[in-house]
Design a protein around this motif. Sequence first.
Motif, PDB file in Angstrom:
ATOM      1  N   LEU A  93       0.826  -1.208   0.000  1.00  9.47           N
ATOM      2  CA  LEU A  93       0.000   0.000   0.000  1.00  9.47           C
ATOM      3  C   LEU A  93       0.855   1.250   0.000  1.00  9.47           C
ATOM      4  CD1 LEU A  93      -2.893   1.113   0.169  1.00  9.47           C
ATOM      5  CD2 LEU A  93      -2.678   1.050   2.669  1.00  9.47           C
ATOM      6  N   GLY A  94       1.909   1.270   0.819  1.00  7.96           N
ATOM      7  CA  GLY A  94       2.772   2.449   0.901  1.00  7.96           C
ATOM      8  C   GLY A  94       3.478   2.745  -0.405  1.00  7.96           C
ATOM      9  N   VAL A 116       2.629   1.710  -3.529  1.00  6.80           N
ATOM     10  CA  VAL A 116       1.670   2.070  -4.580  1.00  6.80           C
ATOM     11  C   VAL A 116       1.145   3.495  -4.370  1.00  6.80           C
ATOM     12  CG1 VAL A 116      -0.580   1.530  -5.584  1.00  6.80           C
ATOM     13  CG2 VAL A 116       1.018  -0.314  -5.050  1.00  6.80           C
ATOM     14  N   MET A 117       0.889   3.874  -3.111  1.00  5.48           N
ATOM     15  CA  MET A 117       0.403   5.230  -2.824  1.00  5.48           C
ATOM     16  C   MET A 117       1.416   6.291  -3.247  1.00  5.48           C
ATOM     17  SD  MET A 117      -1.363   4.732   0.929  1.00  5.48           S
ATOM     18  CE  MET A 117      -1.570   6.487   1.198  1.00  5.48           C
ATOM     19  N   PHE A 118       2.685   5.949  -3.233  1.00  5.88           N
ATOM     20  CA  PHE A 118       3.715   6.908  -3.631  1.00  5.88           C
ATOM     21  C   PHE A 118       3.931   6.925  -5.142  1.00  5.88           C
ATOM     22  CE2 PHE A 118       8.136   8.086  -4.502  1.00  5.88           C
ATOM     23  CZ  PHE A 118       8.188   9.333  -3.887  1.00  5.88           C
ATOM     24  N   ILE A 119       3.991   5.745  -5.767  1.00  3.25           N
ATOM     25  CA  ILE A 119       4.366   5.663  -7.177  1.00  3.25           C
ATOM     26  C   ILE A 119       3.187   5.949  -8.110  1.00  3.25           C
ATOM     27  CG2 ILE A 119       5.180   4.077  -8.970  1.00  3.25           C
ATOM     28  CD1 ILE A 119       7.018   2.821  -6.970  1.00  3.25           C
ATOM     29  N   TYR A 120       1.982   5.510  -7.757  1.00  8.95           N
ATOM     30  CA  TYR A 120       0.837   5.677  -8.653  1.00  8.95           C
ATOM     31  C   TYR A 120       0.582   7.146  -9.028  1.00  8.95           C
ATOM     32  CZ  TYR A 120      -3.892   5.425 -10.524  1.00  8.95           C
ATOM     33  OH  TYR A 120      -4.997   5.542 -11.330  1.00  8.95           O
ATOM     34  N   PHE A 158      -1.061  14.273  -4.596  1.00 10.49           N
ATOM     35  CA  PHE A 158      -0.060  14.741  -3.641  1.00 10.49           C
ATOM     36  C   PHE A 158      -0.400  14.280  -2.223  1.00 10.49           C
ATOM     37  CE2 PHE A 158       0.133  17.703  -7.216  1.00 10.49           C
ATOM     38  CZ  PHE A 158       1.492  17.689  -7.493  1.00 10.49           C
ATOM     39  N   VAL A 159      -1.689  14.229  -1.918  1.00 11.87           N
ATOM     40  CA  VAL A 159      -2.116  13.725  -0.607  1.00 11.87           C
ATOM     41  C   VAL A 159      -1.723  12.261  -0.460  1.00 11.87           C
ATOM     42  CG1 VAL A 159      -4.120  13.208   0.845  1.00 11.87           C
ATOM     43  CG2 VAL A 159      -4.010  15.372  -0.407  1.00 11.87           C
ATOM     44  N   SER A 160      -1.924  11.502  -1.531  1.00 11.97           N
ATOM     45  CA  SER A 160      -1.569  10.079  -1.511  1.00 11.97           C
ATOM     46  C   SER A 160      -0.078   9.886  -1.262  1.00 11.97           C
ATOM     47  CB  SER A 160      -1.967   9.426  -2.837  1.00 11.97           C
ATOM     48  OG  SER A 160      -1.529   8.077  -2.891  1.00 11.97           O
ATOM     49  N   MET A 161       0.750  10.684  -1.949  1.00 14.92           N
ATOM     50  CA  MET A 161       2.197  10.566  -1.750  1.00 14.92           C
ATOM     51  C   MET A 161       2.591  10.931  -0.319  1.00 14.92           C
ATOM     52  SD  MET A 161       4.011  11.782  -5.315  1.00 14.92           S
ATOM     53  CE  MET A 161       3.072  13.281  -5.571  1.00 14.92           C
ATOM     54  N   VAL A 194       2.337   5.338   6.268  1.00 10.43           N
ATOM     55  CA  VAL A 194       2.047   3.918   6.013  1.00 10.43           C
ATOM     56  C   VAL A 194       3.328   3.095   6.057  1.00 10.43           C
ATOM     57  CG1 VAL A 194       1.200   2.258   4.309  1.00 10.43           C
ATOM     58  CG2 VAL A 194      -0.043   4.391   4.687  1.00 10.43           C
ATOM     59  N   LEU A 195       4.395   3.605   5.426  1.00 12.96           N
ATOM     60  CA  LEU A 195       5.671   2.887   5.427  1.00 12.96           C
ATOM     61  C   LEU A 195       6.305   2.894   6.814  1.00 12.96           C
ATOM     62  CD1 LEU A 195       7.115   4.136   2.009  1.00 12.96           C
ATOM     63  CD2 LEU A 195       6.213   1.866   2.545  1.00 12.96           C
ATOM     64  N   VAL A 196       6.126   3.982   7.569  1.00 15.00           N
ATOM     65  CA  VAL A 196       6.585   3.996   8.962  1.00 15.00           C
ATOM     66  C   VAL A 196       5.823   2.946   9.765  1.00 15.00           C
ATOM     67  CG1 VAL A 196       6.673   5.362  11.087  1.00 15.00           C
ATOM     68  CG2 VAL A 196       7.341   6.397   8.911  1.00 15.00           C
ATOM     69  N   GLY A 197       4.524   2.826   9.500  1.00 15.54           N
ATOM     70  CA  GLY A 197       3.717   1.802  10.161  1.00 15.54           C
ATOM     71  C   GLY A 197       4.223   0.401   9.854  1.00 15.54           C
TER      72      GLY A 197
END
Length: 589
Positions: free
Chosen positions: A236-237, A239-243, A258-261, A267-270
């Motif tokens: 999820l982390g 895809v949220m950054f790259i998409y 930009f919100v997704s990124m 998410v990645l910290v989680g």
Amino acid sequence: MAISSEPTSDTEPKAARPVPSADTPPAETGDPKRWQALLVLLVAAFLDMLDSTVANVAAPSMQRGLHAGYSAIQWVLVGYQMAFALMLILGGRLGDIFGRKKVFLLGVAGFTLFSLASGCAQEPWQLVAARVAQGACAGIMVPQVMSIIHVTFSAKEKGTAFALYGSISGLAATIGLAAGGLLVDWNLFGLDWRIIFLINVPVGIAGVIYGAKVIRESKASSALRLDGFGLLLITLGVVMFIYPLLQGRELGWPVEGFVSMGLSVPVLVGFVLWQRRRISSGSSPLVEMSMFRIRSFSSGLAANLAFYIGMGMFSIAWTLYMQIGQGWSPMHAGLTSLFFCVGAFFASTGSLMVLVPKFGRKVLHIGAVVLVAGLLGYIWVAGHYGHSIHSWQLGLPLFVIGIGFGAVATPLPVIIIGDVPHQDAGSASGLVHTDIQLGFAIGGALVSVVFFGGLAAGTASSVDHITPQLRQQLVATASVAPGQVDSTIAAYRTCAVDRSKEKDPSTVPGSCTSVPALQDPKVAAVLGSATKTVTGDAFADSMQASLWTFGGIVALVFLLMFAIPKQAAEQTFEDGELSGAAGEAAAAV
């Protein structure tokens, strides 16, 4: 659990057959079919690396054949790398739990099936979906290769096996760039670009059948469990950054992208916090976090990620520049790429086995400097010759870039893993592979920002630059009245800029068809010739922007390399040979 060194008959009860463990080296006698098994493993590795590179050269042909937009082609290339990277994390764990032979053959079968689906795709979304699935299957398949070699070969034979693996991977990368162009240009059986995927099918089927007979099963000695929630978080982390980067230009850069990124960071910290919780509770983590306490590993991964972000951006921008901007055929582009490949081949061989053992970390710094020098040379050549550039003019800069790339890319993964404990070599190598693929994916996504971001302005500038010559040609050749020349050129400039903003280069904007003057056959002939110049120069400008960005990234990598302990490189090599975990991770190169 010890590994049996004695061959077993087909009539031996299953309970009597010990299952090899990744933590115990095989006996000196080894598996009697180990070299046949290695052949299957090498062919699988060859197909994966070949598909990663051959698609780059064939991408513009796919775009034309499927009438796809730029973002769809980016997804064809980046989607494969992203799925590959994410599944690499899980792939090794699947082999440890369910058996490396089973998972390897499953990966080969899936890779073959989705190669067929890619070759048969009729719509852009079908090709993208098939390529993402193909990348995921490659991510399942590739981690098993190193693990199977590790448990199958004796200590004396591992060096040879890993060296063959590294050589095959390098050979595939080199052949892929040239072969992609040749296969597309030859148009075998009228299949055009589809042949690059369909050729995998008979080889994959043979690999599954023969591999089932010669590869010995093995799995981890201790019981492990899958970390499904961890896999969900990291997927999820990423895809949220790259998409949003891939689709941003297509969708007009909406705020939600930009919100997704931004949200991808927590998410990645989680994911990291979840992995620590799994470790503290005694559960099996998806990633062994203790390795990040090793300075050479964590700092090396950071440098490696940044380096491949630059390479991912360069490789896609390079393909667009050669085939769409300069109008070169796939064969022409592929053969031009050989300058880079030759430089990378010689530097890779010399840096790993000769230079790093003697000069250590300095080789990485020298490689980065050489790479920047090559990029500066490319920037000057692209700007000086513009649309009229020839392959031989790019030869020297590409050769120097290849040398710099090989001097950094080859030893860096091995140095990263050099201080990792022996029992974590497989996991560490998988993370290095993932790091490389994620870098490629992020870099490929950045093409939307860096390369296409300035294309419209470059097009307008190119039209302005040739306006004096265009005035003369329109009057002398197309018989345009002097009073109408400026309005005709202004209409053409608007048309050219609007065309550069289109997601699909074959789309004709309304501004190109709504002005009657542009439809005159004589005017169209003059403007058609001018368009080649404008497109070539505009793409050269965008390529220069990409090269400057890549150079800045390499400068960052140069600084990050200082965080790698000086002794890490020297200790990775003992008497000119790879030592410890690094020997088992050499295939990451």
